[in-house]
Structures are given as C-alpha cells and as structure tokens.
Design a protein around this motif. Structure first.
Motif, mmCIF file in Angstrom:
data_model
loop_
_atom_site.group_PDB
_atom_site.id
_atom_site.type_symbol
_atom_site.label_atom_id
_atom_site.label_comp_id
_atom_site.label_asym_id
_atom_site.label_seq_id
_atom_site.Cartn_x
_atom_site.Cartn_y
_atom_site.Cartn_z
ATOM 1 N N PRO A 159 0.801 -1.237 0.000
ATOM 2 C CA PRO A 159 0.000 0.000 0.000
ATOM 3 C C PRO A 159 0.829 1.280 0.000
ATOM 4 C CG PRO A 159 -0.094 -1.085 2.143
ATOM 5 C CD PRO A 159 0.563 -2.047 1.208
ATOM 6 N N PHE A 160 2.035 1.236 0.571
ATOM 7 C CA PHE A 160 2.873 2.438 0.642
ATOM 8 C C PHE A 160 4.138 2.272 -0.200
ATOM 9 C CE2 PHE A 160 0.523 2.010 4.672
ATOM 10 C CZ PHE A 160 -0.277 3.141 4.573
ATOM 11 N N ARG A 161 3.998 1.551 -1.295
ATOM 12 C CA ARG A 161 5.138 1.221 -2.157
ATOM 13 C C ARG A 161 5.887 2.462 -2.635
ATOM 14 N NH1 ARG A 161 7.535 -1.851 -6.109
ATOM 15 N NH2 ARG A 161 7.689 -0.911 -8.170
ATOM 16 N N LEU A 162 5.182 3.453 -3.172
ATOM 17 C CA LEU A 162 5.853 4.615 -3.741
ATOM 18 C C LEU A 162 6.567 5.435 -2.670
ATOM 19 C CD1 LEU A 162 3.249 5.807 -6.413
ATOM 20 C CD2 LEU A 162 5.233 4.310 -6.685
ATOM 21 N N LEU A 163 5.951 5.568 -1.504
ATOM 22 C CA LEU A 163 6.599 6.308 -0.421
ATOM 23 C C LEU A 163 7.846 5.574 0.064
ATOM 24 C CD1 LEU A 163 3.455 7.426 1.623
ATOM 25 C CD2 LEU A 163 4.799 8.764 -0.007
ATOM 26 N N ALA A 164 7.775 4.249 0.097
ATOM 27 C CA ALA A 164 8.946 3.473 0.505
ATOM 28 C C ALA A 164 10.062 3.593 -0.530
ATOM 29 C CB ALA A 164 8.564 2.009 0.710
ATOM 30 N N LEU A 165 9.704 3.606 -1.810
ATOM 31 C CA LEU A 165 10.714 3.790 -2.855
ATOM 32 C C LEU A 165 11.363 5.167 -2.737
ATOM 33 C CD1 LEU A 165 8.923 2.201 -5.957
ATOM 34 C CD2 LEU A 165 10.932 1.312 -4.753
ATOM 35 N N GLU A 166 10.567 6.163 -2.400
ATOM 36 C CA GLU A 166 11.125 7.502 -2.200
ATOM 37 C C GLU A 166 12.169 7.485 -1.085
ATOM 38 O OE1 GLU A 166 9.606 12.014 -0.951
ATOM 39 O OE2 GLU A 166 8.384 10.244 -0.512
ATOM 40 N N GLN A 167 11.870 6.784 0.008
ATOM 41 C CA GLN A 167 12.822 6.704 1.109
ATOM 42 C C GLN A 167 14.064 5.897 0.727
ATOM 43 O OE1 GLN A 167 12.657 8.550 3.922
ATOM 44 N NE2 GLN A 167 10.967 9.416 2.729
ATOM 45 N N LYS A 168 13.898 4.933 -0.162
ATOM 46 C CA LYS A 168 15.071 4.205 -0.660
ATOM 47 C C LYS A 168 15.980 5.153 -1.443
ATOM 48 C CE LYS A 168 14.745 -0.024 -2.195
ATOM 49 N NZ LYS A 168 14.325 -1.245 -2.937
ATOM 50 N N ALA A 169 15.371 6.047 -2.216
ATOM 51 C CA ALA A 169 16.167 7.032 -2.952
ATOM 52 C C ALA A 169 16.890 7.968 -1.987
ATOM 53 C CB ALA A 169 15.263 7.820 -3.897
ATOM 54 N N VAL A 170 16.200 8.379 -0.930
ATOM 55 C CA VAL A 170 16.828 9.240 0.078
ATOM 56 C C VAL A 170 18.007 8.520 0.723
ATOM 57 C CG1 VAL A 170 16.482 10.374 2.307
ATOM 58 C CG2 VAL A 170 14.729 10.554 0.528
ATOM 59 N N ALA A 171 17.831 7.232 1.028
ATOM 60 C CA ALA A 171 18.913 6.459 1.637
ATOM 61 C C ALA A 171 20.112 6.358 0.692
ATOM 62 C CB ALA A 171 18.410 5.067 2.012
ATOM 63 N N LEU A 172 19.853 6.211 -0.595
ATOM 64 C CA LEU A 172 20.949 6.149 -1.569
ATOM 65 C C LEU A 172 21.705 7.475 -1.616
ATOM 66 C CD1 LEU A 172 19.192 4.241 -4.507
ATOM 67 C CD2 LEU A 172 21.022 3.372 -3.033
ATOM 68 N N ILE A 173 20.972 8.573 -1.537
ATOM 69 C CA ILE A 173 21.618 9.889 -1.539
ATOM 70 C C ILE A 173 22.502 10.042 -0.306
ATOM 71 C CG2 ILE A 173 21.201 12.373 -1.396
ATOM 72 C CD1 ILE A 173 18.615 11.895 -2.995
ATOM 73 N N GLU A 174 21.977 9.633 0.850
ATOM 74 C CA GLU A 174 22.748 9.749 2.086
ATOM 75 C C GLU A 174 23.978 8.855 2.062
ATOM 76 O OE1 GLU A 174 19.895 8.810 5.058
ATOM 77 O OE2 GLU A 174 18.932 10.791 5.024
ATOM 78 N N ALA A 175 23.905 7.759 1.306
ATOM 79 C CA ALA A 175 25.046 6.850 1.201
ATOM 80 C C ALA A 175 26.041 7.294 0.133
ATOM 81 C CB ALA A 175 24.562 5.434 0.895
ATOM 82 N N GLY A 176 25.764 8.421 -0.538
ATOM 83 C CA GLY A 176 26.667 8.923 -1.561
ATOM 84 C C GLY A 176 26.520 8.247 -2.909
#
Length: 234
Positions: A159-176
């Motif tokens: 149900p919250f797939r797109l929001l979770a994908l957004e947070q995955k993108a944020v995590a990738l940014i934080e990881a450089g």
C-alpha cells in the motif's frame, strides 16, 4: 329453478371459502404476525445500531480533537479510549506524531515500532507505522535494517510502495550513491498512481542532485492515437 340452484351453490361455495380462510388464519396467522414483528424489530435494531455507531464515532473524534489541543498531546492521545484496533492504532500513531513534532525523534520512532510490533494492529496501519519509524529514525537507523524494511514496504502491491521507494532514494543519496538515486527516482516517476506532492518532492530531489527534472514527469500520459493504415494503391 336452475338459476336459484346456481345461486345457492355459489353462496355455499363462498361460505366454504370463508370458513377455510378463517381456519387458515387461525392456524397460520400467528406466523404472519411473528414475521411482521420480526421485520419491525429488525428495522428498529438497525436504526438503534446505526445511531449508536454514529454516536461512538462522534465521541471518538471529539476525544481525539480535545487530546490534540491538550498541553501534552502525546500523553493525552495515548489515553484516548478506542473501541476498535484501527482506532487504537490511529490514536497511538497520532501520539507518536505529536512526540515527533515536539522533537523527540527517538521516542516517536520507538512508539511507531511498538505499534508495528503489536499483533493486534491491522495490516494497513502496521505498514504505515513501519514507514513512519523509518522516517523518524532517518540516517540514524541501522542501514541494513532500514534497507530490509523499505524493501518489504516497496514490494509490488504494497500500500505504501511509492513512499517506501522515495525513502530508498533518500537512503541512496545519504550513502553517496548519486547515480543509483537518480536512476531510482526516474523509475519512481514512471510508476502509476504517482501523486502531485510526491512528484514534486522527487523533482526537488533531482534538483538537489544537480539533475534537470524531466518535463511532465509523473503525469499521466494520454494514449497515443492510432494512425490509420494507408489505403491500398489502385
């Protein structure tokens, strides 16, 4: 004489029909009466039940609003009585939201995780609580645990797939991992069901990464018109 006989027979037949009708009513009339009473009672019970449900919902809403206006909203919301698991999860998440708004990120994250771990919490609010816990902890969360939660929440059909994908993108940014983040954001922008707010946030992430957002990214594209086949040559 024949007419008199016919009239007499008709009168006798009519009396017999009346007697049979009265006998049938005496024998089965109580069943008809019972059915009528059952219908009336059912309608009355439905009306009473609907009124009771509406009154409970009104009382619950009033209690939530009063708790949110209290000096300590988190504590007040946690004490709001709830008669269903969904309402209980709602009040606890609102309480955790209040703690988060007050700056207690660790406390709010712990509350969200407790809601998600409660077996009585229904599936939808459980997933929402897990996502909110990730948001509350942010980069302080263990990367492996964060990736696992987001992977589960971003599974197809979640149900919250797109929001979770957004947070995955944020995590990738934080990881450089800039390029991986850009690729994922582009993929999210092509997903069905993308809201305007999420589309704008994704575009802002791209701008932050120094990437020009695609025009109309995330918008629903109209179906291409069919091109008629050329007429055969004579």
């Amino acid at each position: 004489m024949a007419n008199q006989n016919d009239s007499f027979i008709d009168e006798v037949s009519e009396e017999l029909r009346r007697d049979r009708l009265h006998a049938a009513f005496r024998r089965y009339g109580w069943i008809v009466l019972l059915i009528i009473l059952a219908i009336v009672a059912g309608v009355a019970f439905t009306s009473w039940s609907n009124a009771r449900t509406e009154a409970r919902a009104q009382a619950f809403g009033d209690a939530v609003l009063a708790a949110q206006a209290a000096p300590d909203p988190a504590a007040a919301l946690a004490e709001v009585p709830a008669d269903t698991p969904e309402r209980r999860a709602m009040t606890l998440m609102l309480a955790a939201d209040a703690r988060l708004a007050a700056g207690d990120r660790a406390g709010a994250a712990a509350d969200f995780e407790a809601i998600a771990a409660d077996a009585a919490t229904p599936a939808l609010p459980r997933d929402l609580a897990r996502l909110k816990a990730v948001l509350a902890r942010g980069s302080d969360m263990d990367p492996a645990a964060r990736d696992q939660v987001l992977a589960e929440l971003s599974a197809p059909g979640a149900p919250f797939r797109l929001l979770a994908l957004e947070q995955k993108a944020v995590a990738l940014i934080e990881a450089g991992r800039r390029d991986d983040a850009v690729t994922l954001i582009r993929q999210i922008q092509q997903e069905q069901g993308l809201t305007r707010n999420l589309s704008e946030r994704l575009s802002q992430l791209l701008v932050t990464l120094g990437v020009e957002p695609l025009p109309g990214a995330g918008a629903t594209q109209p179906a291409a018109e069919a091109v008629p086949a050329p007429a055969p040559a004579d």
